[in-house]
Design an enzyme around this catalytic site. Sequence first.
Site, PDB file in Angstrom:
ATOM      1  N   CYS A  65       0.880  -1.176   0.000  1.00 53.21           N
ATOM      2  CA  CYS A  65       0.000   0.000   0.000  1.00 53.21           C
ATOM      3  C   CYS A  65       0.915   1.223   0.000  1.00 53.21           C
ATOM      4  CB  CYS A  65      -1.001  -0.031   1.158  1.00 53.21           C
ATOM      5  SG  CYS A  65      -0.301   0.075   2.822  1.00 53.21           S
ATOM      6  N   HIS A  98      13.492 -15.791  11.272  1.00 54.63           N
ATOM      7  CA  HIS A  98      13.222 -15.800  12.716  1.00 54.63           C
ATOM      8  C   HIS A  98      11.737 -15.729  13.069  1.00 54.63           C
ATOM      9  CE1 HIS A  98      17.473 -14.523  14.288  1.00 54.63           C
ATOM     10  NE2 HIS A  98      17.519 -15.557  13.465  1.00 54.63           N
ATOM     11  N   HIS A 133      13.389 -20.101  17.640  1.00 51.09           N
ATOM     12  CA  HIS A 133      12.499 -19.137  16.975  1.00 51.09           C
ATOM     13  C   HIS A 133      11.073 -19.696  16.885  1.00 51.09           C
ATOM     14  CE1 HIS A 133      16.078 -16.896  16.221  1.00 51.09           C
ATOM     15  NE2 HIS A 133      16.611 -17.909  15.568  1.00 51.09           N
TER      16      HIS A 133
HETATM   17  C1  RB5 Z   1      -3.825   5.518   0.950  1.00 48.42           C
HETATM   18  O1  RB5 Z   1      -3.839   6.905   0.763  1.00 48.42           O
HETATM   19  C2  RB5 Z   1      -2.896   5.144   2.098  1.00 48.42           C
HETATM   20  O2  RB5 Z   1      -3.454   5.570   3.300  1.00 48.42           O
HETATM   21  C3  RB5 Z   1      -2.630   3.664   2.108  1.00 48.42           C
HETATM   22  O3  RB5 Z   1      -2.094   3.274   0.896  1.00 48.42           O
HETATM   23  C4  RB5 Z   1      -1.664   3.160   3.170  1.00 48.42           C
HETATM   24  O4  RB5 Z   1      -0.474   3.892   3.141  1.00 48.42           O
HETATM   25  C5  RB5 Z   1      -2.185   2.975   4.513  1.00 48.42           C
HETATM   26  O5  RB5 Z   1      -1.502   2.470   5.411  1.00 48.42           O
END
Ligand code: RB5
Length: 157
Positions: A65, A98, A133
């Site tokens: 993300c 780990h 681990h």
């Molecule tokens: C999207 O704008 C952003 O919030 C998402 O991609 C991410 O970074 C969230 O953790």
Amino acid sequence: MKIGIGSDHAAFAMKEEIRAYLEEKGYEVTDYGTYSAARCDYPVYGEKVALAVRSGEVDRGVLICGTGVGISLAANKVRGIRAAVCSEPYTAAMARRHNNAQIIAFGARVVGIDTAKMIVDAFLQAEFEGGRHAERVALISGIEERESQEQDPRFFR
Ligand code: RB5
């Protein structure tokens, strides 16, 4: 090895590049979305990939993300899943060796494509070392098990 990959809109372009990179390397890749740069919600894709890993549909997961944080938090809500967010290859390898992480996460707004490829390579090439681990990972599972019994709504903020 079968790989499940997922991202939100912020990482759509990087997800496409990493998918192609993994396919070129001979991995069987299942793409759980998102499938365009249209705005969407990262927990949806974190959950999809985490469920695919847990069911055995894929062996490992790659989640991207903006930062890697939100999508990894979502994946870690799926019982039995250990998703590690990182921004360099050493941590990615250690997350396998780990922590027996099954999913690696990173941020398209944090790392460039070359570092992202190195992170994925390090993660997929490393193996869990077991031994002491494994005992620590079992302690993590114990927390998860106890928390799943927690009924006090004050804890669900
Ligand atoms: C999207 O704008 C952003 O919030 C998402 O991609 C991410 O970074 C969230 O953790």
